[in-house]
Design a protein around this motif. Structure first.
Motif, PDB file in Angstrom:
ATOM      1  N   PRO A  36       0.806  -1.192  -0.118  1.00  0.00           N
ATOM      2  CA  PRO A  36       0.144   0.081   0.142  1.00  0.00           C
ATOM      3  C   PRO A  36       0.755   1.323   0.106  1.00  0.00           C
ATOM      4  N   ILE A  37       0.224   2.333  -0.525  1.00  0.00           N
ATOM      5  CA  ILE A  37       0.771   3.718  -0.448  1.00  0.00           C
ATOM      6  C   ILE A  37       0.235   4.617   0.279  1.00  0.00           C
ATOM      7  N   VAL A  38       1.039   5.556   0.901  1.00  0.00           N
ATOM      8  CA  VAL A  38       0.593   6.618   1.774  1.00  0.00           C
ATOM      9  C   VAL A  38       0.960   7.911   1.112  1.00  0.00           C
ATOM     10  N   GLU A  39       0.239   8.821   0.436  1.00  0.00           N
ATOM     11  CA  GLU A  39       0.913   9.828  -0.126  1.00  0.00           C
ATOM     12  C   GLU A  39       0.544  10.988   0.948  1.00  0.00           C
ATOM     13  N   ILE A  40       1.547  11.849   0.949  1.00  0.00           N
ATOM     14  CA  ILE A  40       1.466  13.094   1.812  1.00  0.00           C
ATOM     15  C   ILE A  40       1.068  14.446   1.009  1.00  0.00           C
ATOM     16  N   ALA A  84      -6.823  15.443   6.500  1.00  0.00           N
ATOM     17  CA  ALA A  84      -6.026  15.440   7.887  1.00  0.00           C
ATOM     18  C   ALA A  84      -4.758  16.215   7.781  1.00  0.00           C
ATOM     19  N   ASP A  85      -4.364  16.823   8.787  1.00  0.00           N
ATOM     20  CA  ASP A  85      -3.055  17.152   8.898  1.00  0.00           C
ATOM     21  C   ASP A  85      -1.985  16.041   9.076  1.00  0.00           C
ATOM     22  N   ILE A  86      -1.027  15.868   8.016  1.00  0.00           N
ATOM     23  CA  ILE A  86      -0.072  14.882   8.274  1.00  0.00           C
ATOM     24  C   ILE A  86       0.712  14.888   9.571  1.00  0.00           C
ATOM     25  N   LEU A  87       0.886  15.870  10.192  1.00  0.00           N
ATOM     26  CA  LEU A  87       1.506  16.043  11.538  1.00  0.00           C
ATOM     27  C   LEU A  87       0.906  15.278  12.589  1.00  0.00           C
ATOM     28  N   ARG A  88      -0.751  15.120  12.487  1.00  0.00           N
ATOM     29  CA  ARG A  88      -1.287  14.416  13.261  1.00  0.00           C
ATOM     30  C   ARG A  88      -1.873  13.209  12.912  1.00  0.00           C
ATOM     31  N   TYR A  89      -1.618  12.709  11.458  1.00  0.00           N
ATOM     32  CA  TYR A  89      -1.995  11.392  10.909  1.00  0.00           C
ATOM     33  C   TYR A  89      -1.446  10.235  11.703  1.00  0.00           C
ATOM     34  N   ARG A  90      -2.052   9.148  11.703  1.00  0.00           N
ATOM     35  CA  ARG A  90      -1.645   8.040  12.325  1.00  0.00           C
ATOM     36  C   ARG A  90      -1.287   6.910  11.153  1.00  0.00           C
ATOM     37  N   PHE A  91      -0.003   6.773  10.801  1.00  0.00           N
ATOM     38  CA  PHE A  91       0.497   6.171   9.879  1.00  0.00           C
ATOM     39  C   PHE A  91       0.111   4.617   9.955  1.00  0.00           C
ATOM     40  N   ALA A 109       9.604  18.852  10.082  1.00  0.00           N
ATOM     41  CA  ALA A 109       8.652  18.512  10.867  1.00  0.00           C
ATOM     42  C   ALA A 109       7.879  17.243  10.338  1.00  0.00           C
ATOM     43  N   ILE A 110       7.639  17.199   8.985  1.00  0.00           N
ATOM     44  CA  ILE A 110       7.274  15.995   8.475  1.00  0.00           C
ATOM     45  C   ILE A 110       8.164  14.610   8.778  1.00  0.00           C
ATOM     46  N   LEU A 111       9.719  15.031   8.390  1.00  0.00           N
ATOM     47  CA  LEU A 111      10.681  13.864   8.622  1.00  0.00           C
ATOM     48  C   LEU A 111      10.741  13.338   9.892  1.00  0.00           C
ATOM     49  N   ARG A 112      10.547  14.395  11.024  1.00  0.00           N
ATOM     50  CA  ARG A 112      10.557  13.980  12.641  1.00  0.00           C
ATOM     51  C   ARG A 112       9.332  12.996  12.691  1.00  0.00           C
ATOM     52  N   ARG A 113       8.200  13.239  11.945  1.00  0.00           N
ATOM     53  CA  ARG A 113       7.111  12.528  12.129  1.00  0.00           C
ATOM     54  C   ARG A 113       7.199  10.976  11.671  1.00  0.00           C
ATOM     55  N   PRO A 116      10.446   7.996  13.132  1.00  0.00           N
ATOM     56  CA  PRO A 116      10.201   7.124  14.351  1.00  0.00           C
ATOM     57  C   PRO A 116       8.828   6.137  13.909  1.00  0.00           C
ATOM     58  N   ALA A 117       8.160   6.511  12.818  1.00  0.00           N
ATOM     59  CA  ALA A 117       7.031   5.420  12.474  1.00  0.00           C
ATOM     60  C   ALA A 117       7.489   4.129  12.048  1.00  0.00           C
ATOM     61  N   GLY A 118       6.971   3.324  12.795  1.00  0.00           N
ATOM     62  CA  GLY A 118       7.632   1.831  12.613  1.00  0.00           C
ATOM     63  C   GLY A 118       7.348   1.050  11.400  1.00  0.00           C
ATOM     64  N   HIS A 119       6.387   1.250  10.372  1.00  0.00           N
ATOM     65  CA  HIS A 119       5.822   0.391   9.499  1.00  0.00           C
ATOM     66  C   HIS A 119       6.138   0.484   8.065  1.00  0.00           C
ATOM     67  N   TRP A 120       6.641   1.602   7.544  1.00  0.00           N
ATOM     68  CA  TRP A 120       6.929   1.955   6.370  1.00  0.00           C
ATOM     69  C   TRP A 120       8.164   1.370   5.999  1.00  0.00           C
ATOM     70  N   ARG A 121       8.276   0.916   4.659  1.00  0.00           N
ATOM     71  CA  ARG A 121       9.686   0.407   4.274  1.00  0.00           C
ATOM     72  C   ARG A 121      10.544   1.467   3.420  1.00  0.00           C
ATOM     73  N   THR A 122       9.794   2.124   2.581  1.00  0.00           N
ATOM     74  CA  THR A 122      10.377   3.214   1.491  1.00  0.00           C
ATOM     75  C   THR A 122       9.564   4.407   1.552  1.00  0.00           C
ATOM     76  N   ALA A 123      10.353   5.514   1.567  1.00  0.00           N
ATOM     77  CA  ALA A 123       9.698   6.881   1.404  1.00  0.00           C
ATOM     78  C   ALA A 123      10.426   7.553   0.036  1.00  0.00           C
ATOM     79  N   VAL A 124       9.479   7.954  -0.885  1.00  0.00           N
ATOM     80  CA  VAL A 124       9.938   8.803  -1.960  1.00  0.00           C
ATOM     81  C   VAL A 124       9.548  10.229  -1.977  1.00  0.00           C
ATOM     82  N   LEU A 125      10.354  10.950  -1.598  1.00  0.00           N
ATOM     83  CA  LEU A 125       9.742  12.515  -1.114  1.00  0.00           C
ATOM     84  C   LEU A 125      10.426  13.432  -2.093  1.00  0.00           C
ATOM     85  N   LEU A 126       9.555  14.344  -2.453  1.00  0.00           N
ATOM     86  CA  LEU A 126      10.159  15.643  -3.341  1.00  0.00           C
ATOM     87  C   LEU A 126      10.241  16.774  -2.161  1.00  0.00           C
TER      88      LEU A 126
END
Length: 260
Positions: A36-40, A84-91, A109-113, A116-126
């Motif tokens: 699954p994909i989560v898009e910010i 939702a605000d990604i800074l409050r979103y539960r991954f 702020a988003i990287l700090r969020r 520590p989140a434990g379940h994602w494997r890869t992030a592709v960020l611009l």
């Protein structure tokens, strides 16, 4: 009534991606992943719609209620739009991939969020190009990167010119990938991250002096580490590699009786 978000969310730091070659590059990086994909911050769906064609389950987290409701009408069934605000979103608590065109002023702020989140494997960020380079340790790593390097690999993929966005930002963007290591370089996180903070904020004109003032179990072993790793005592904390941070931590008292 004039909607405050019309034509771009400057107060939310949003610069919309309009460059098809960049969108294609992100698609290619996401295609190397599974699950699954989560898009910010999907905005108007510049990435959401192309990525949705993979058929993978996708959750797009959008803070602007107007844009979120528009996207609901434009996306296929495999996409869930969450207002939702990604800074409050539960991954999600299952393996997933994170993707997003990150509002530049919220990057840290988003990287700090995310980190520590434990379940994602890869992030592709611009993100901003300079941020992508610093995260990957090009020209010197930041404290945030050093604190998380034992658990993640950071890679700058390509520079994205400012003209790829509307409205056009004052700086270039860059594609950054963050990949969770299959085996962390060290086990214990809290004390290691405290150690990184001590080293980065320690007084001295180089690692030789800084490490002399940092609380550690064996200062002679640290001096031996500098010689063994061929690290000049005049280098700064930003100049160390991920592997050097791991061996320094093990030498300076990590991996010993204090580990929880």
């Amino acid at each position: 009534m004039h909607h405050p978000y019309q034509g771009g969310r400057h107060e939310l730091g949003q610069n919309f991606l309009v460059d098809r070659s960049v969108i294609a590059a992100i698609e290619e990086l996401v295609a190397l992943t599974t699950g699954p994909i989560v898009e910010i911050g999907p905005g108007d769906g510049a990435l959401t719609l192309p990525l949705s064609r993979s058929g993978r389950p996708m959750t797009a987290v959008e803070v602007d209620p107007l844009r979120a409701s528009r996207l609901v009408r434009r996306t296929p069934e495999n996409v869930t739009i969450v207002n939702a605000d990604i800074l409050r979103y539960r991954f999600p608590r299952h393996p997933h991939v994170i993707v997003g065109n990150i509002p530049f002023h919220l990057t840290t702020a988003i990287l700090r969020r995310i980190l520590p989140a434990g379940h994602w494997r890869t992030a592709v960020l611009l993100v901003q190009w300079e941020v992508a380079r610093r995260r990957a340790g090009v020209g010197g790593a930041s404290m945030l990167t050093a604190a998380w390097w034992p658990w993640y690999e950071f890679g700058p993929r390509r520079r994205v010119p400012a003209r790829s966005f509307r409205p056009m930002p004052s700086v270039d963007g860059g594609l950054l990938t963050m990949t969770r290591r299959a085996v962390p370089l060290i086990e214990e996180r809290g004390r290691y991250q405290d150690f990184v903070r001590q080293v980065f904020t320690g007084r001295g004109r180089g690692l030789g002096e800084i490490l002399g003032g940092v609380a550690c179990d064996d200062h002679a072993a640290v001096r031996d580490w500098l010689r063994r790793e061929r690290v000049s005592p005049h280098l700064l904390p930003k100049d160390l590699t991920a592997e050097q941070w791991a061996t320094l931590w093990n030498t300076a008292g990590g991996g010993g009786p204090h580990d929880r």
